[in-house]
Design an enzyme around this catalytic site. Structure first.
Site, PDB file in Angstrom:
ATOM      1  N   GLY A  18       0.779  -1.228   0.000  1.00 27.84           N
ATOM      2  CA  GLY A  18       0.000   0.000   0.000  1.00 27.84           C
ATOM      3  C   GLY A  18       0.814   1.283   0.000  1.00 27.84           C
ATOM      4  N   SER A  19       2.057   1.206  -0.489  1.00 33.19           N
ATOM      5  CA  SER A  19       2.848   2.445  -0.487  1.00 33.19           C
ATOM      6  C   SER A  19       2.254   3.483  -1.447  1.00 33.19           C
ATOM      7  CB  SER A  19       4.323   2.169  -0.810  1.00 33.19           C
ATOM      8  OG  SER A  19       4.483   1.776  -2.146  1.00 33.19           O
ATOM      9  N   ASN A  20       1.663   3.008  -2.537  1.00 36.03           N
ATOM     10  CA  ASN A  20       0.987   3.964  -3.429  1.00 36.03           C
ATOM     11  C   ASN A  20      -0.259   4.539  -2.763  1.00 36.03           C
ATOM     12  OD1 ASN A  20       2.112   4.300  -6.315  1.00 36.03           O
ATOM     13  ND2 ASN A  20       2.427   2.130  -5.850  1.00 36.03           N
ATOM     14  N   HIS A 109       0.318   0.696 -13.629  1.00 33.34           N
ATOM     15  CA  HIS A 109       1.049  -0.517 -13.997  1.00 33.34           C
ATOM     16  C   HIS A 109       2.544  -0.196 -13.997  1.00 33.34           C
ATOM     17  CE1 HIS A 109       1.518  -4.472 -15.714  1.00 33.34           C
ATOM     18  NE2 HIS A 109       2.450  -3.964 -16.488  1.00 33.34           N
ATOM     19  N   ASP A 150      -4.825  -4.490 -18.277  1.00 37.51           N
ATOM     20  CA  ASP A 150      -3.807  -3.542 -18.751  1.00 37.51           C
ATOM     21  C   ASP A 150      -4.055  -3.035 -20.166  1.00 37.51           C
ATOM     22  OD1 ASP A 150      -2.521  -3.994 -16.315  1.00 37.51           O
ATOM     23  OD2 ASP A 150      -1.362  -5.656 -17.145  1.00 37.51           O
TER      24      ASP A 150
END
Ligand code: GRF
Length: 193
Positions: A18-20, A109, A150
């Site tokens: 969850g760093s984003n 992505h 994607d």
């Protein structure tokens, strides 16, 4: 979306660390137009749950069946969700959710699509494939989500140079840096139209 009388409420979907998600929460904290209102995860052990607790953002842990059958959409409604942000979310988004949020689901992505995308191309698999193929560069792609992995319209890409001493781990680190620097800003641009 552009209704000045209310917040645009984001729901972040994440499966991992969850760093984003954290970078997005930080970016919008104190913003009076956009807020992160809910977090959805498929993984009861995901680091993003700790982030949700720390930030006091409500979260839902979803199982495969409820997710596939869109049985939790009422929860999104209750939180007034306008946009869905996929930040390292590993399950394929079902058509029903795309129908519910047309043009309102954004993914990040960790490569330069259309290269190194598609089924099985996630996380370290992507960076390993890029390094094994001796690519001179990689990067990030922020795009809208459609029914295929994607494949939706690309909003933003940024490249990073791969040096001979790079490993999948060092490349992952470079990519994370780019993601944290750009994702929230790009989301803001789309949400604000
Ligand atoms: C990111 O590299 C993202 O592009 C991806 O999965 C990773 C998630 O990292 N698809 P984090 O959980 O945000 O740290």
């Amino acid at each position: 979306m552009n209704n000045p009388s209310h917040f645009s409420s984001l729901c972040i979907y994440a499966s991992g660390k969850g760093s984003n998600a954290q970078a997005i929460i930080n970016y919008f904290s104190g913003n009076n137009k956009i807020k992160v209102a809910l977090i959805v995860t498929n993984n009861p052990k995901a680091g993003v749950i700790d982030i949700a607790k720390k930030e006091q953002i409500p979260y839902i842990v979803i199982n495969r069946e409820d997710f596939t059958n869109n049985r939790y959409l009422q929860r999104l409604k209750e939180h007034g969700i306008d946009w869905i942000i996929l930040a390292g979310f590993l399950w394929k988004i079902p058509a029903g959710l795309i129908k519910e949020y047309p043009g309102r689901i954004i993914n990040i992505h960790p490569a330069l699509l259309p290269s190194y995308g598609g089924k099985g191309m996630y996380g370290m698999h992507v960076h390993e494939a890029v390094i094994n193929n001796g690519e001179p560069k990689s990067g990030i792609t922020i795009h809208y989500v459609n029914e295929k992995y994607d494949d939706g319209k690309i909003i933003f890409q940024k490249e990073v140079v791969i040096t001979p001493d790079d490993t999948p781990d060092s490349l992952a680190e470079k990519i994370h840096h780019l993601e944290h620097e750009n994702f929230a800003r790009v989301i803001e641009g789309e949400v604000m139209g």
